[in-house]
Design an enzyme around this catalytic site. Structure first.
Site, PDB file in Angstrom:
ATOM      1  N   ASP A   1       0.854  -1.190   0.000  1.00  0.00           N
ATOM      2  CA  ASP A   1       0.000   0.000   0.000  1.00  0.00           C
ATOM      3  C   ASP A   1       0.894   1.245   0.000  1.00  0.00           C
ATOM      4  O   ASP A   1       1.881   1.329   0.729  1.00  0.00           O
ATOM      5  CB  ASP A   1      -0.920   0.004   1.221  1.00  0.00           C
ATOM      6  CG  ASP A   1      -2.055   1.013   1.080  1.00  0.00           C
ATOM      7  OD1 ASP A   1      -3.211   0.575   0.972  1.00  0.00           O
ATOM      8  OD2 ASP A   1      -1.775   2.235   1.079  1.00  0.00           O
ATOM      9  N   ILE A   2       0.530   2.216  -0.810  1.00  0.00           N
ATOM     10  CA  ILE A   2       1.344   3.419  -0.965  1.00  0.00           C
ATOM     11  C   ILE A   2       1.302   4.300   0.298  1.00  0.00           C
ATOM     12  O   ILE A   2       2.190   5.126   0.512  1.00  0.00           O
ATOM     13  CB  ILE A   2       0.856   4.206  -2.210  1.00  0.00           C
ATOM     14  CG1 ILE A   2       1.959   5.055  -2.795  1.00  0.00           C
ATOM     15  CG2 ILE A   2      -0.387   5.021  -1.922  1.00  0.00           C
ATOM     16  CD1 ILE A   2       1.642   5.597  -4.179  1.00  0.00           C
TER      17      ILE A   2
ATOM     18  N   ASN B   1     -13.051  -3.247   2.068  1.00  0.00           N
ATOM     19  CA  ASN B   1     -14.056  -2.203   2.239  1.00  0.00           C
ATOM     20  C   ASN B   1     -15.028  -2.228   1.070  1.00  0.00           C
ATOM     21  O   ASN B   1     -14.617  -2.473  -0.073  1.00  0.00           O
ATOM     22  CB  ASN B   1     -13.387  -0.832   2.333  1.00  0.00           C
ATOM     23  CG  ASN B   1     -12.490  -0.710   3.557  1.00  0.00           C
ATOM     24  OD1 ASN B   1     -12.791  -1.272   4.610  1.00  0.00           O
ATOM     25  ND2 ASN B   1     -11.387   0.001   3.419  1.00  0.00           N
TER      26      ASN B   1
ATOM     27  N   HIS C   1     -10.311  -5.006  -3.483  1.00  0.00           N
ATOM     28  CA  HIS C   1      -8.982  -5.270  -2.931  1.00  0.00           C
ATOM     29  C   HIS C   1      -9.109  -5.684  -1.474  1.00  0.00           C
ATOM     30  O   HIS C   1     -10.036  -5.257  -0.780  1.00  0.00           O
ATOM     31  CB  HIS C   1      -8.063  -4.049  -3.067  1.00  0.00           C
ATOM     32  CG  HIS C   1      -8.652  -2.790  -2.507  1.00  0.00           C
ATOM     33  ND1 HIS C   1      -9.567  -2.021  -3.205  1.00  0.00           N
ATOM     34  CD2 HIS C   1      -8.480  -2.166  -1.314  1.00  0.00           C
ATOM     35  CE1 HIS C   1      -9.924  -0.985  -2.466  1.00  0.00           C
ATOM     36  NE2 HIS C   1      -9.283  -1.051  -1.305  1.00  0.00           N
TER      37      HIS C   1
ATOM     38  N   HIS D   1      -7.012  -5.621   2.071  1.00  0.00           N
ATOM     39  CA  HIS D   1      -5.880  -5.109   2.827  1.00  0.00           C
ATOM     40  C   HIS D   1      -5.357  -6.232   3.718  1.00  0.00           C
ATOM     41  O   HIS D   1      -6.140  -6.911   4.392  1.00  0.00           O
ATOM     42  CB  HIS D   1      -6.316  -3.960   3.745  1.00  0.00           C
ATOM     43  CG  HIS D   1      -6.871  -2.762   3.044  1.00  0.00           C
ATOM     44  ND1 HIS D   1      -6.146  -1.607   2.855  1.00  0.00           N
ATOM     45  CD2 HIS D   1      -8.087  -2.526   2.492  1.00  0.00           C
ATOM     46  CE1 HIS D   1      -6.897  -0.706   2.227  1.00  0.00           C
ATOM     47  NE2 HIS D   1      -8.077  -1.239   2.004  1.00  0.00           N
TER      48      HIS D   1
HETATM   49  P1  AMP Z   1      -9.845   1.617   0.259  1.00  0.00           P
HETATM   50  O1  AMP Z   1     -10.174   2.741   1.208  1.00  0.00           O
HETATM   51  O2  AMP Z   1     -10.135   0.264   0.855  1.00  0.00           O
HETATM   52  O3  AMP Z   1     -10.459   1.801  -1.108  1.00  0.00           O
HETATM   53  O4  AMP Z   1      -8.278   1.632   0.142  1.00  0.00           O
HETATM   54  C1  AMP Z   1      -7.560   2.070  -0.969  1.00  0.00           C
HETATM   55  C2  AMP Z   1      -6.105   1.903  -0.621  1.00  0.00           C
HETATM   56  O5  AMP Z   1      -5.351   1.981  -1.818  1.00  0.00           O
HETATM   57  C3  AMP Z   1      -5.556   2.953   0.338  1.00  0.00           C
HETATM   58  O6  AMP Z   1      -5.008   2.299   1.492  1.00  0.00           O
HETATM   59  C4  AMP Z   1      -4.471   3.663  -0.482  1.00  0.00           C
HETATM   60  O7  AMP Z   1      -3.363   4.034   0.283  1.00  0.00           O
HETATM   61  C5  AMP Z   1      -4.125   2.606  -1.500  1.00  0.00           C
HETATM   62  N1  AMP Z   1      -3.571   3.093  -2.767  1.00  0.00           N
HETATM   63  C6  AMP Z   1      -4.089   4.047  -3.586  1.00  0.00           C
HETATM   64  N2  AMP Z   1      -3.345   4.209  -4.684  1.00  0.00           N
HETATM   65  C7  AMP Z   1      -2.322   3.321  -4.583  1.00  0.00           C
HETATM   66  C8  AMP Z   1      -1.200   2.995  -5.403  1.00  0.00           C
HETATM   67  N3  AMP Z   1      -0.974   3.607  -6.581  1.00  0.00           N
HETATM   68  N4  AMP Z   1      -0.344   2.026  -4.979  1.00  0.00           N
HETATM   69  C9  AMP Z   1      -0.546   1.418  -3.806  1.00  0.00           C
HETATM   70  N5  AMP Z   1      -1.598   1.667  -2.985  1.00  0.00           N
HETATM   71  C10 AMP Z   1      -2.469   2.610  -3.365  1.00  0.00           C
END
Ligand code: AMP
Ligand code: ZN
Length: 113
Positions: free
Chosen positions: A30-31, A87, A100, A102
């Site tokens: 995760d970024i 989520n 996705h 986590h």
């Molecule tokens: P959600 O709130 O479950 O939709 O989580 C989306 C997740 O994607 C968040 O934890 C972000 O930090 C992560 N995220 C968004 N863009 C990227 C990316 N390019 N590479 C890695 N993680 C990302």
């Protein structure tokens, strides 16, 4: 889904810190990590969230869990414990509308969502 950021990651069009990939799924860091270990596991196929799971693709969830199991062990967080979260839609905290999971761990977890 041409413009979906996670589809682009799955196609290799956007760089990511990949820790696992096969023909069906990809896992990357995760970024914006919420804990020392914070990975995302996604299907390469565009599914919006778990509401897109049906009798025809439910095997994917088992596969994601098997890989999460393996990655938790490899990251050294299996024994102490970790959390898997997906989520769904706005009030569920979903920001990226490509399904996705986590995988979070490496410290005492508070109320992550
Ligand atoms: P959600 O709130 O479950 O939709 O989580 C989306 C997740 O994607 C968040 O934890 C972000 O930090 C992560 N995220 C968004 N863009 C990227 C990316 N390019 N590479 C890695 N993680 C990302
Ligand atoms: Zn997508």
């Amino acid at each position: 889904m041409q413009d979906c950021i996670f589809c682009k990651i799955g196609r290799g069009e956007i760089p990511s810190a990949i820790v696992y990939e096969d023909d069906r799924i990809i896992a990357f860091k995760d970024i914006n990590p919420l804990a020392p270990v914070h990975l995302l596991l996604i299907p390469r196929e565009h599914l919006t969230n778990i509401l897109d799971i049906n009798e025809g693709n439910v095997d994917l969830i088992g596969h994601i869990h098997l890989v999460a199991n393996k990655l938790a062990k490899e990251a050294g967080i299996a024994e102490k414990g970790f959390r898997i979260v997906t989520n769904c839609n706005e009030e569920g905290g979903q920001i990226i509308f490509h399904m996705h999971y986590h995988l979070i761990g490496g410290e005492e977890l508070k109320n992550f969502a």
